[in-house]
Design a protein around this motif. Structure first.
Motif, PDB file in Angstrom:
ATOM      1  N   THR A 189       0.888  -1.000  -0.107  1.00 50.73           N
ATOM      2  CA  THR A 189      -0.079  -0.291   0.222  1.00 50.73           C
ATOM      3  C   THR A 189       0.987   1.309  -0.173  1.00 50.73           C
ATOM      4  N   TRP A 190       1.012   2.234  -1.328  1.00 56.02           N
ATOM      5  CA  TRP A 190       1.243   3.068  -1.446  1.00 56.02           C
ATOM      6  C   TRP A 190       0.335   4.919  -1.898  1.00 56.02           C
ATOM      7  N   GLU A 191      -0.687   4.510  -1.565  1.00 54.45           N
ATOM      8  CA  GLU A 191      -1.504   5.441  -2.074  1.00 54.45           C
ATOM      9  C   GLU A 191      -1.617   5.960  -0.890  1.00 54.45           C
ATOM     10  N   VAL A 192      -1.317   7.661  -1.021  1.00 53.44           N
ATOM     11  CA  VAL A 192      -1.976   8.195   0.791  1.00 53.44           C
ATOM     12  C   VAL A 192      -3.206   8.730   0.882  1.00 53.44           C
ATOM     13  N   LEU A 193      -3.816   7.509   1.553  1.00 55.28           N
ATOM     14  CA  LEU A 193      -5.533   7.665   1.833  1.00 55.28           C
ATOM     15  C   LEU A 193      -5.408   8.333   3.460  1.00 55.28           C
ATOM     16  N   ASN A 194      -6.715   9.020   3.628  1.00 59.03           N
ATOM     17  CA  ASN A 194      -7.182   8.637   5.248  1.00 59.03           C
ATOM     18  C   ASN A 194      -6.894   7.186   5.810  1.00 59.03           C
ATOM     19  N   GLY A 195      -7.304   6.967   6.667  1.00 61.16           N
ATOM     20  CA  GLY A 195      -6.720   5.928   7.308  1.00 61.16           C
ATOM     21  C   GLY A 195      -5.949   4.814   6.958  1.00 61.16           C
ATOM     22  N   ASN A 196      -4.769   4.976   6.394  1.00 61.64           N
ATOM     23  CA  ASN A 196      -3.555   4.548   6.580  1.00 61.64           C
ATOM     24  C   ASN A 196      -2.167   5.378   6.492  1.00 61.64           C
ATOM     25  N   SER A 197      -1.061   5.068   6.530  1.00 62.35           N
ATOM     26  CA  SER A 197       0.116   6.101   7.003  1.00 62.35           C
ATOM     27  C   SER A 197       1.181   6.320   5.859  1.00 62.35           C
ATOM     28  N   ALA A 198       0.924   5.563   4.927  1.00 60.49           N
ATOM     29  CA  ALA A 198       1.620   5.816   3.548  1.00 60.49           C
ATOM     30  C   ALA A 198       1.698   7.560   2.778  1.00 60.49           C
ATOM     31  N   GLY A 199       3.298   7.956   2.772  1.00 56.06           N
ATOM     32  CA  GLY A 199       3.588   8.962   3.186  1.00 56.06           C
ATOM     33  C   GLY A 199       4.322   9.314   1.728  1.00 56.06           C
ATOM     34  N   ASP A 200       4.662  11.247   1.611  1.00 52.96           N
ATOM     35  CA  ASP A 200       6.216  11.744   1.077  1.00 52.96           C
ATOM     36  C   ASP A 200       6.407  12.454   1.592  1.00 52.96           C
ATOM     37  N   TYR A 201       7.901  12.714   0.775  1.00 50.55           N
ATOM     38  CA  TYR A 201       8.365  13.884   2.281  1.00 50.55           C
ATOM     39  C   TYR A 201       9.419  14.273   0.375  1.00 50.55           C
ATOM     40  N   ARG A 202       9.250  15.814   0.768  1.00 49.16           N
ATOM     41  CA  ARG A 202      11.067  16.191   0.050  1.00 49.16           C
ATOM     42  C   ARG A 202      11.705  16.910   0.531  1.00 49.16           C
ATOM     43  N   LEU A 203      13.286  16.806   0.377  1.00 49.89           N
ATOM     44  CA  LEU A 203      14.296  17.077   0.556  1.00 49.89           C
ATOM     45  C   LEU A 203      14.446  18.444  -0.098  1.00 49.89           C
ATOM     46  N   SER A 204      15.445  19.520   0.475  1.00 53.95           N
ATOM     47  CA  SER A 204      15.123  20.651   0.752  1.00 53.95           C
ATOM     48  C   SER A 204      16.640  21.424   0.540  1.00 53.95           C
ATOM     49  N   MET A 232      15.696  11.609   9.599  1.00 54.94           N
ATOM     50  CA  MET A 232      14.244  10.762   9.025  1.00 54.94           C
ATOM     51  C   MET A 232      13.515  10.038  10.528  1.00 54.94           C
ATOM     52  N   THR A 233      13.232  10.743  11.379  1.00 57.23           N
ATOM     53  CA  THR A 233      12.584  10.055  12.896  1.00 57.23           C
ATOM     54  C   THR A 233      11.413   9.712  12.654  1.00 57.23           C
ATOM     55  N   TYR A 234      10.828   8.991  13.090  1.00 57.10           N
ATOM     56  CA  TYR A 234       9.190   7.918  13.245  1.00 57.10           C
ATOM     57  C   TYR A 234       8.790   9.186  14.795  1.00 57.10           C
ATOM     58  N   THR A 235       7.342   9.508  13.851  1.00 60.28           N
ATOM     59  CA  THR A 235       6.533  10.624  15.034  1.00 60.28           C
ATOM     60  C   THR A 235       5.377   9.311  15.987  1.00 60.28           C
ATOM     61  N   GLY A 236       5.234   8.407  14.140  1.00 58.54           N
ATOM     62  CA  GLY A 236       3.236   8.047  14.776  1.00 58.54           C
ATOM     63  C   GLY A 236       2.482   8.788  14.556  1.00 58.54           C
ATOM     64  N   SER A 237       2.434  10.083  14.833  1.00 58.94           N
ATOM     65  CA  SER A 237       1.945  10.965  14.425  1.00 58.94           C
ATOM     66  C   SER A 237       1.194  11.043  13.034  1.00 58.94           C
ATOM     67  N   ASN A 238       0.160  11.997  12.579  1.00 61.75           N
ATOM     68  CA  ASN A 238      -0.744  12.384  11.055  1.00 61.75           C
ATOM     69  C   ASN A 238       0.472  12.230  10.208  1.00 61.75           C
TER      70      ASN A 238
END
Length: 694
Positions: free
Chosen positions: A389-404, A430-436
């Motif tokens: 599961t890679w699609e970012v949806l409400n109810g899962n924790s998949a995600g992305d982030y672009r470094l600057s 890169m640290t796991y937070t468990g938040s949104n």
């Protein structure tokens, strides 16, 4: 007579002159410091007599729940899972299809031409044929097996070598044949200057004609031997390593009339089996240079375990998954085709890892969802404990982030409860937070990068890594690691092949090491080791291309050699049954006060032997000079052999060595080169008196 006790300083110091490091050590090979004193390192033995194909750049060991033990072995040609002494080929499949009458033979030749429209293969790739019939006296059995592509003529035609020569010129033939292509192979060397604006002034474009060098090529020869020149123009330009060469003629196996070091490149020697590519098309200043595919660049792998399964990737290429339940005879499949996958998984990434907390599959430098173009600064991760599961949806924790900060991600490394990420200009945590937001990204430092994707290692919950000019340590903050051999190392690295450099941990001896190609070598041939308990450095020579420490599958560190074997390190006393040369050499030491000539009558070294040979020995060479200037080169005055019989249970150094040495300064070199030798060195006592000689 006076007995002077010489206690050497710990560690090797090469930055500076020998005399400024009085009483210290200046050079070493296959020696380590433990508890402040030098000793010979442990030996190594092959893990069986089976070789793998290609140069190994990746080792990864793990154990399954049922106790099965695995070692992942990634080479420039294949990816294996080793169980015991066997290498099981799990290299993913790129394409499968049927072709009609693909084979053409030449009488008396084992070289067969294969026609397959838009095959997209490269030299050295592997293809397996099935269903073929005999052509030109070449049997069906000679066709219906795995074959390695020798040359690529064009995108519709390539050549292979079969086991037995054809008895007639024939074809096209072979009937309806199924061709199964493995993913493109990679190079054994790094090619710089690709991408927009890259390369030499004027640029080069890699052509479709490709072959391999035969034998060693010197930097001045005007004839370059190759496996074949069939697909190359009669005259033109070739790229070998990073050198452009023009040629005025060719034979079946050579380019002749070569002019070396063209278009601003440097003439250099080249090893056997280095790729040679047609490079006649030039690109003007300011235009985009042609990028190498992941199969044409130095083959590096990212890898990590998802439970007892394996997820791995080609650097800047595809991502693959191997399921332990499918057995080691099954090949890995693209991450995006795992049963149940949502179709959004990355298909091209820089590196893949699995987070310790949350068990997310993390892809660094990935293509965005819905795009096939790699974004070298984008990080994507799957849903927790779910590689499908890679699609970012409400109810899962998949995600992305672009470094600057930076233009591309170089690599990442797991450490404690975070992932350390290096771009070409900065370092992030890169640290796991468990938040949104799932993960937090902190810029740890800018202006520091990493010299190669594998040049970092985690030891004792501390990250050690090398940049282009220094060594660093990260334990929550980034600091320069003081190094007594820094200039010696970084002045000697073949920077054009820096992506081959890797770091390895040897936790039983509190060591981290970097293995690198020296300035006169295109392959790894040297190492530097840091003892993080004693804070000492040593240097040495060793041909290794990958390393993994003691872990779940091995009781000794394992390493890959340039001869296509894996080795058990720290095993026995020797170099796989051959004597190992090991030495340590001191800096200049003042004899007495150094103000007057001294006569040394006896030398009493403090040595402990613990090798397996019945007779243990160590050579001591004393080099002398009268003054400290490096212009006054030392002369070897005398060489002594200190020997003891191991069976007499008296392995410590009590034997005295008689000498007739007169000098103000001396250099002591302790060396061994015999089977079954192991030793640890304490100090040296000198029985001496003032000499009348001026």
């Amino acid at each position: 007579m006076t007995l002077e006790n010489i206690q050497f300083k710990q560690g090797v110091v090469k930055d500076g002159t020998r005399y400024t490091n009085k009483g210290g050590w200046y050079d070493s090979d296959k020696v380590r410091f433990r508890y402040g004193f030098p000793e010979k390192i442990g030996g190594w033995e092959k893990r069986g007599n089976t070789t793998f194909q290609g140069v190994c750049r990746s080792l990864n060991q793990w154990a399954a729940i049922d106790g099965s033990q695995f070692i992942g072995v990634g080479t420039n040609l294949k990816f294996y899972i080793s169980v015991g002494e066997a290498y099981n080929d799990i290299t993913p499949i790129r394409a499968t299809g049927n072709i009609s009458n693909p084979f053409s033979t030449t009488n008396g030749s084992t070289l067969v031409t294969v026609t397959d429209t838009a095959h997209n293969a490269q030299a050295n790739d592997f293809v397996t044929f099935s269903g073929a019939s005999a052509v030109g006296g070449v049997s069906a059995a000679d066709f219906n097996k795995e074959q390695q592509i020798v040359t690529v003529v064009d995108n519709d035609t390539y050549t292979i070598n079969v086991a037995n020569a054809a008895t007639s010129t024939a074809g096209p033939g072979g009937g309806t044949v199924t061709a199964t292509y493995q993913i493109n192979s990679g190079s054994t060397d790094y090619t710089a200057g690709v991408g927009f604006g890259a390369g030499y002034w004027g640029g080069t474009q890699i052509g479709v004609a490709t072959t391999l060098s035969v034998g060693t090529t010197s930097a001045v020869t005007t004839t370059i031997d190759a496996a074949t020149t069939t697909a190359f123009t009669s005259t033109g330009t070739i790229l070998i390593g990073e050198e452009l060469v023009t040629y005025t003629g060719k034979t079946a196996g050579s380019f002749t009339g070569c002019t070396r070091g063209q278009s601003g490149t440097t003439a250099a020697s080249h090893n056997a089996s280095v790729p040679i590519q047609q490079s006649d098309t030039f690109i003007g200043w300011g235009n985009a240079a042609t990028s190498l595919t992941d199969g044409q660049q130095l083959r590096l792998w990212g890898k990590d375990n998802f439970g007892e399964d394996l997820v791995f990737n080609v650097e800047n290429g595809g991502v693959y998954y191997w399921d332990k339940t499918t057995n080691v005879t099954s090949r890995a499949i693209p991450l995006s085709t795992i049963p149940g996958a949502d179709g959004q998984a990355p298909t091209i990434v820089t590196e893949v890892l699995v987070s310790e907390l949350g068990k997310h599959v993390v892809c660094l430098g990935a293509n965005a969802s819905g795009s096939s173009t790699q974004d070298p600064m984008l990080i994507r991760w799957s849903d927790t404990e779910d590689p499908t599961t890679w699609e970012v949806l409400n109810g899962n924790s998949a995600g992305d982030y672009r470094l600057s900060s930076g233009s591309k991600i170089i690599t990442g490394l797991k450490s404690r409860q975070e992932i350390v990420i290096w771009t070409d200009t900065a370092m992030y945590a890169m640290t796991y937070t468990g938040s949104n937001f799932v993960f937090n990204f902190s810029l740890m430092t800018e202006g520091i990068s990493i010299i190669s994707p594998n040049a970092a290692v985690n030891a004792n919950n501390v990250v050690y890594f090398a940049d282009n000019e220094n060594f660093y340590v990260y334990d929550g903050s980034v600091r320069t690691l003081p190094c007594t051999v820094r200039n010696y190392i970084f002045d000697d690295i073949n920077i054009s092949q820096r992506y081959k450099i890797f770091a390895g941990r040897n936790e039983n001896f509190n060591e981290v090491s970097w293995y690198y190609p020296s300035a006169n070598s295109t392959e790894i041939n040297r190492y530097v080791t840091f003892n993080y308990v004693d804070n000492t450095w040593v240097v040495g020579t060793l041909n290794r291309t990958a390393w993994d420490d003691v872990g779940t599958s091995v009781t000794n560190p394992i390493a890959a050699g340039t001869n296509y074997y894996l080795y058990n390190q720290e095993t026995g006393d020797d170099d796989d049954g051959s004597p190992m040369t090991a030495y340590i050499e001191s800096s200049d030491i003042d004899i007495g006060s150094g103000n007057q000539m001294m006569f040394i009558r006896r030398i009493l070294p403090d040595i402990y032997f613990y090798g397996t040979a019945a007779t243990q020995s160590l050579d001591l060479t004393v080099k002398v000079r009268d003054f400290g200037s490096s212009l006054n080169q030392p002369t070897t005055d005398q060489t002594f052999t200190f020997e003891t019989n191991a069976s007499n249970n008296n392995n410590s150094g009590s034997q005295e060595l008689y000498s007739r040495i007169r000098s103000r300064q001396a250099i002591f070199k302790f060396e061994t080169n015999a089977l079954g030798q192991q030793w640890r060195l304490g100090g040296v006592r000198l029985d001496m008196r003032a000499d009348g000689r001026r």
